[in-house]
Design a protein around this motif. Structure first.
Motif, short mmCIF file in Angstrom:
data_model
loop_
_atom_site.label_atom_id
_atom_site.label_comp_id
_atom_site.label_asym_id
_atom_site.label_seq_id
_atom_site.Cartn_x
_atom_site.Cartn_y
_atom_site.Cartn_z
N VAL A 1 4.28 0.95 1.77
CA VAL A 1 4.29 -0.08 2.83
C VAL A 1 4.07 -1.46 2.22
CG1 VAL A 1 3.14 -0.89 4.94
CG2 VAL A 1 3.32 1.55 4.47
N SER B 1 1.58 -6.68 11.15
CA SER B 1 2.50 -7.63 10.53
C SER B 1 1.95 -8.21 9.23
CB SER B 1 2.87 -8.76 11.51
OG SER B 1 1.72 -9.41 11.99
N GLY B 2 0.74 -7.82 8.84
CA GLY B 2 0.23 -8.20 7.52
C GLY B 2 -0.78 -9.32 7.50
N LYS B 3 -1.27 -9.73 8.65
CA LYS B 3 -2.17 -10.88 8.72
C LYS B 3 -3.48 -10.64 7.97
CE LYS B 3 -2.27 -10.74 13.24
NZ LYS B 3 -1.48 -9.50 13.49
N ALA C 1 2.79 -4.52 2.99
CA ALA C 1 1.97 -5.15 4.03
C ALA C 1 2.21 -6.65 4.07
CB ALA C 1 0.50 -4.84 3.79
N PHE D 1 0.88 -1.17 0.00
CA PHE D 1 0.00 0.00 0.00
C PHE D 1 0.92 1.21 0.00
CE2 PHE D 1 -2.48 -3.23 2.37
CZ PHE D 1 -3.60 -3.30 1.55
N PRO E 1 2.57 -9.61 15.49
CA PRO E 1 2.28 -8.29 16.06
C PRO E 1 1.32 -7.50 15.17
CG PRO E 1 4.66 -8.66 15.83
CD PRO E 1 3.98 -9.79 15.15
N ASN E 2 0.72 -6.48 15.74
CA ASN E 2 -0.13 -5.57 14.96
C ASN E 2 0.65 -5.03 13.78
OD1 ASN E 2 -2.62 -5.55 16.15
ND2 ASN E 2 -2.00 -4.07 17.72
P1 ADP Z 1 -2.29 -7.03 10.83
O1 ADP Z 1 -3.58 -7.66 10.38
O2 ADP Z 1 -1.23 -8.03 11.11
O3 ADP Z 1 -2.47 -6.08 11.99
P2 ADP Z 1 -2.45 -5.47 8.38
O4 ADP Z 1 -2.51 -6.42 7.24
O5 ADP Z 1 -3.73 -4.87 8.83
O6 ADP Z 1 -1.70 -6.16 9.61
O7 ADP Z 1 -1.47 -4.28 8.04
C1 ADP Z 1 -0.15 -4.47 7.56
C2 ADP Z 1 0.45 -3.12 7.16
O8 ADP Z 1 -0.22 -2.63 6.02
C3 ADP Z 1 0.30 -2.04 8.24
O9 ADP Z 1 1.46 -1.23 8.21
C4 ADP Z 1 -0.91 -1.27 7.78
O10 ADP Z 1 -0.86 0.06 8.24
C5 ADP Z 1 -0.79 -1.36 6.27
N1 ADP Z 1 -2.11 -1.35 5.61
C6 ADP Z 1 -3.06 -2.32 5.70
N2 ADP Z 1 -4.13 -2.04 4.95
C7 ADP Z 1 -3.86 -0.83 4.35
C8 ADP Z 1 -4.58 0.02 3.44
N3 ADP Z 1 -5.77 -0.31 2.98
N4 ADP Z 1 -3.95 1.15 3.06
C9 ADP Z 1 -2.74 1.49 3.52
N5 ADP Z 1 -2.01 0.75 4.36
C10 ADP Z 1 -2.57 -0.40 4.78
#
Ligand code: ADP
Length: 245
Positions: A18, A42-44, A20, A15, A39-40
């Motif tokens: 980033v 981490s891309g899950k 992800a 994204f 961890p929060n």
């Molecule tokens: P988790 O589920 O492990 O908490 P996420 O998949 O939600 O992790 O997020 C992984 C990374 O991608 C984070 O840094 C998050 O901020 C970023 N991210 C997730 N979705 C989006 C999005 N739609 N737009 C921008 N950044 C995103």
């Protein structure tokens, strides 16, 4: 080694700047309860969304039971046998519990679903599943009047309407009281004993460790460790990812 189920090779999704999900290569154990932790950030969730067709990966592949499912539409992935729930429950708040069950049945339109489902065996199946998750006494209640935990049970029952072979649950215990967490855990166990494969993203470590056969740990968009709950708990890479030491 278990028969091939859901697996990914080099799955990647960015994204902006980033990454992800960053080249994730994972094979989940078919027929087992798998957990995906980390961890929060981490891309899950992004990984879940790529695998279930909610978002298209930039690179890499996903396959299920030997079939390429990379970038396929969600309904096609569902048809291949994968059902999923969402972190923030996806239900129709103003429909009744039973109506929510009937709209989970795949037909062409919402209205079509309601009409055809009323006349079919779907109602029996819906009631059977509501009883199974323990909310059949609420079938005429509007979904918005259920507790959050009951809404999660309704969502799970809705996922089961399609009889998926593999069920992906995004934070099933999140925001749910301990009694219902226990019920959700028992349901997962009994469904698994009947042959369903699970892939669960969950922060509640007690639940993860007591329920899972196989745990995959993500950090920075890719797996850094995997194994039994006991194995991953002792893995220094896992401690490092969580504690940043
Ligand atoms: P988790 O589920 O492990 O908490 P996420 O998949 O939600 O992790 O997020 C992984 C990374 O991608 C984070 O840094 C998050 O901020 C970023 N991210 C997730 N979705 C989006 C999005 N739609 N737009 C921008 N950044 C995103």
């Amino acid at each position: 080694m278990t028969a091939s189920g859901l697996s990914t090779t080099g799955l990647t999704k960015s994204f902006g700047g980033v990454r992800a999900v960053d080249g994730a290569t994972v094979a989940f154990h078919h027929g087992k309860v798998n957990a995906l932790i980390g961890p929060n950030g981490s891309g899950k969730t992004t990984f879940f969304n790529c695998v279930t067709g909610m978002i298209k990966p930039d690179a890499g592949t996903a396959s299920y039971r030997g079939r390429d499912i990379t970038g396929k539409a969600p309904h096609r992935i569902a048809r291949a046998g994968i059902g999923r729930s969402f972190q923030l429950c996806r239900i129709f708040p103003r429909l009744t519990v039973l109506e929510n069950m009937l709209v989970s049945v795949r037909t062409s339109s919402l209205l079509g679903k309601l009409i055809s489902a009323r006349q079919s065996a779907d109602v029996d199946r819906a009631r059977e599943l509501l009883a199974r998750v323990g909310i059949d006494h609420l079938e005429h209640a509007e979904a918005r009047d259920l507790s959050y935990g009951q809404q999660k049970l309704l969502e799970l029952a809705g996922v089961l309407m399609a009889d998926p072979e593999t069920i992906m649950l995004d934070e099933p215990a999140g925001g749910v009281n301990p009694a219902l967490i226990d019920r959700i855990g028992k349901l997962v166990r009994s469904l698994n004993a009947e042959g369903k494969t699970f892939l669960i993203v969950e922060h509640n470590m007690d639940m993860v460790m007591s329920l899972s056969d196989h745990v995959v740990v993500f950090d920075r968009g890719r797996p850094i460790a995997e194994g039994t709950p006991a194995e991953v708990q002792e893995d220094p890479r896992v401690l490092e990812a969580y504690l940043g030491v």
